[in-house]
Structures are given as structure tokens and as C-alpha cells.
Design an enzyme around this catalytic site. Structure first.
Site, PDB file in Angstrom:
ATOM      1  N   ASP A   1     -95.817 -25.622  93.221  1.00  0.00           N
ATOM      2  CA  ASP A   1     -95.158 -26.292  92.097  1.00  0.00           C
ATOM      3  C   ASP A   1     -96.061 -26.206  90.868  1.00  0.00           C
ATOM      4  O   ASP A   1     -97.291 -26.191  90.989  1.00  0.00           O
ATOM      5  CB  ASP A   1     -94.917 -27.756  92.466  1.00  0.00           C
ATOM      6  CG  ASP A   1     -94.020 -28.493  91.485  1.00  0.00           C
ATOM      7  OD1 ASP A   1     -92.834 -28.679  91.805  1.00  0.00           O
ATOM      8  OD2 ASP A   1     -94.520 -28.904  90.420  1.00  0.00           O
TER       9      ASP A   1
ATOM     10  N   HIS B   1     -96.696 -28.437  88.765  1.00  0.00           N
ATOM     11  CA  HIS B   1     -97.439 -29.685  88.597  1.00  0.00           C
ATOM     12  C   HIS B   1     -98.304 -29.944  89.825  1.00  0.00           C
ATOM     13  O   HIS B   1     -97.907 -29.649  90.955  1.00  0.00           O
ATOM     14  CB  HIS B   1     -96.477 -30.859  88.402  1.00  0.00           C
ATOM     15  CG  HIS B   1     -95.555 -30.700  87.243  1.00  0.00           C
ATOM     16  ND1 HIS B   1     -94.272 -30.219  87.379  1.00  0.00           N
ATOM     17  CD2 HIS B   1     -95.737 -30.958  85.924  1.00  0.00           C
ATOM     18  CE1 HIS B   1     -93.690 -30.192  86.186  1.00  0.00           C
ATOM     19  NE2 HIS B   1     -94.567 -30.626  85.286  1.00  0.00           N
TER      20      HIS B   1
ATOM     21  N   HIS C   1     -95.467 -36.015  94.416  1.00  0.00           N
ATOM     22  CA  HIS C   1     -96.173 -36.909  93.481  1.00  0.00           C
ATOM     23  C   HIS C   1     -96.324 -38.334  94.004  1.00  0.00           C
ATOM     24  O   HIS C   1     -97.056 -39.130  93.404  1.00  0.00           O
ATOM     25  CB  HIS C   1     -95.459 -36.957  92.136  1.00  0.00           C
ATOM     26  CG  HIS C   1     -95.537 -35.691  91.349  1.00  0.00           C
ATOM     27  ND1 HIS C   1     -96.719 -35.030  91.105  1.00  0.00           N
ATOM     28  CD2 HIS C   1     -94.551 -34.949  90.747  1.00  0.00           C
ATOM     29  CE1 HIS C   1     -96.475 -33.942  90.386  1.00  0.00           C
ATOM     30  NE2 HIS C   1     -95.179 -33.866  90.160  1.00  0.00           N
TER      31      HIS C   1
END
Length: 313
Positions: free
Chosen positions: A162, A164, A125
Site C-alpha cells: 500500500d 501508506h 492502519h
């Protein structure tokens, strides 16, 4: 050949506030899973420290300085609502970078067949100038650029399963045509990016949004219809995996409802592609996964595939 497994006790010193999902207990659960495995054919390695030279391949100096300056001398600080640093966080983050660059060196140098980095904080991220989503540095993007720039590769692929979207990896590699980034993820969900129309500056990004509760069957369809054909077209010389296990049915942060068999299947499918195009060379790194039992079991399933492929090809 064998599998390299990277860990370091510094990652236990990255302490987040009570109740935070990305906590020290995640690694403790994974270590317990390792203790129950036959790792006699695995090369256990303490992750080295990464360097600013590594990080500067994808982040500007201002980002490194901001993260370094934010590191507390006592207690902890919040960089945003989700992302925290304690006194041990900066060193842990540099260990994560070092694990990935060293893993790339070893795999491309023929010392090991594949590698897994069981490190935290995660990385996918972290954007160019923004630590977020529990992440400080873009570890897997750094690894890709290290393979390209330090080893002279021409094509490196990253697959992120993942739950996300890997917005940081996408941001860091948006303008890098030598990479292919493929992310499957639940949508809508944090961080809100990852629509199919986000394709990168040169069509080098493929996003596969998945609906909540779609389950492992949809994962397998997505791989068979999109992921594997795209990888075959790209013909990577190295395959990197952002291995987040928060798509598990028991994870508290999402609900794609996968299980350990799904993660093993995806790992096997990716190793098959690596066998075809890059001599089986795979480097994987831990991202999410927040139910401790599910995380431990899923990590074990993933690593068992890597070990089998590393040992038998």
C-alpha cells in the site's frame, strides 16, 4: 489446487459520508472487474464472521468494546477525521476478520493454494487501541497471529505494498519475533510513520520509504535489493500480503506512479518467494486504492497472478 476469493455483501453496508475516498463504490468497481474475468478455477466464498477470540490475538478487549460501543444504531459517526462507522460497519469489519482467518485455515489446510480477500473496511492502519485511517481492526495482523497460535507455525511474513505505511500492522506486531513485517510506502505521507529506523523489538520490521514520483522502477529495485533477500533470510512458512493499490499513478491520495504491471510484477515476485519457502502458500487482503478504474484494473492484475499460481503452481 486453486485460489479462494472471499467477498461478502455485508461489506457494501459499510457506508461512509459523501465524498469519502473509502466508499462502497470501491467494491462495486472490483466486483465489475471480477465479472469480466474467468473465475472458473476460483473458489468463491462468502466470508464468515470473525470472532472476538480472533481479534483479541492483537487488540485488547477495551478496543473491541470501544469500536462496538461506537457503532451507531442509525446514521453514521466519525471516530476521527478520516474513520467513520455506519449501521453496517461493525458487521463488515467482523467479516473482514473472518475472511482472513478462514483464508489462513484453508491455505494451511491444503484446501486451496492461495487466497484473496476483497473486503472493506481495510485494516492495516488500526493500532492496538486506536481505529484510524479508515480501519477498525488489524485484519492482516490477526491473520498472522492466527497462523502462529492456532496452526503452530513458527514464521509468518507480511508484505505491505500500500502507498501508506502500515502503522497498525507495525504496532500490532512490534513485539512478535515470529513475524516479519515489510512495508514499502511513500514518505512523507499519512500517517507519518514508517522510517527506516523503525525496526521492531527484535528487528522483525523493515520499512522502505519511497520518494514521491519515484515510479515502478524504484519499486522493483526495492524488492530486488531488500524485500526478496529479507524474505529469503526469514524463510516464512506462510506469506501474507497487504494489497493496497493506491500507489497507482492515477490514485488521488498519493503519487508513487505505479501501474498494473508493477502490481503484477510484485505479486509474481512474492509468489516466487512463497514457492521457495512455504509451498506457495499466500493470503492477500485488500487495503487501499481510491481511483475506481485504477483499483479495478490493479486488483484484477493481482488476482490474475494468484489464480495462475494457484492453478499451475
Amino acid at each position: 489446487m486453486t485460489t479462494a476469493l472471499f467477498t461478502h455483501t455485508d461489506c457494501l453496508n459499510h457506508v461512509t459520508p459523501p465524498g469519502h475516498p473509502e466508499r462502497v463504490d470501491r467494491l462495486m468497481a472490483i466486483y465489475s472487474a471480477f465479472d469480466a474475468m474467468d473465475l472458473s478455477n476460483v473458489l468463491r466464498i462468502d466470508a464468515p464472521m470473525g470472532t472476538d477470540t480472533d481479534i483479541l490475538r492483537v487488540h485488547p478487549r477495551a478496543h473491541i468494546d470501544a469500536v462496538t460501543d461506537a457503532a451507531p444504531s442509525v446514521g453514521s459517526v466519525a471516530l476521527d477525521a478520516d474513520t467513520h462507522m455506519s449501521t453496517g460497519s461493525l458487521k463488515a469489519a467482523y467479516r473482514g476478520v473472518g475472511a482472513m482467518t478462514k483464508a489462513v485455515d484453508m491455505v494451511l489446510g491444503g484446501e486451496v493454494q492461495n487466497a484473496f480477500a476483497a473486503m472493506r473496511p481495510p485494516g492495516h492502519h488500526a493500532e492496538k487501541k486506536t481505529p484510524m485511517g479508515f480501519c477498525l481492526f488489524g485484519n492482516i495482523a490477526i491473520a498472522a497471529k492466527h497462523a502462529l497460535d492456532a496452526h503452530g507455525l513458527e514464521r509468518v511474513a507480511i508484505v505491505d505494498f500500500d502507498v501508506h505505511h502500515g502503522n497498525g500492522t507495525q504496532d500490532l506486531l512490534w513485539d512478535e519475533p515470529r513475524t516479519l513485517f515489510i512495508s514499502s510506502h511513500q514518505m512523507p505521507l499519512y500517517p507519518g510513520s514508517g522510517a527506516a529506523h523503525e525496526t521492531g523489538a527484535s528487528g522483525n520490521i523493515i520499512n522502505i520509504p519511497l520518494q514521491a514520483n519515484s515510479g515502478g522502477a524504484e519499486l522493483r529495485k526495492a524488492y530486488e535489493r531488500v524485500v526478496i533477500p529479507a524474505l529469503n533470510d526469514f524463510k516464512p512458512q506462510l506469506l501474507l500480503i497487504s494489497a493496497g493499490f493506491d500507489a497507482h499513478r492515477n490514485d488521488p491520495l498519493a503519487n508513487l506512479n505505479w501501474d498494473e504491471a508493477d502490481f503484477a510484477w510484485a505479486t509474481q515476485a512474492l509468489c516466487d518467494v512463497a514457492d521457495t519457502h512455504c509451498e506457495g502458500r499466500v493470503v492477500s487482503t485488500l487495503e487501499g486504492g481510491y481511483d475506481l478504474d485504477a483499483l479495478a484494473a490493479s486488483t484484477r492484475a493481482h488476482l490474475e497472478v494468484l489464480i495462475k499460481r494457484g492453478t499451475h503452481g
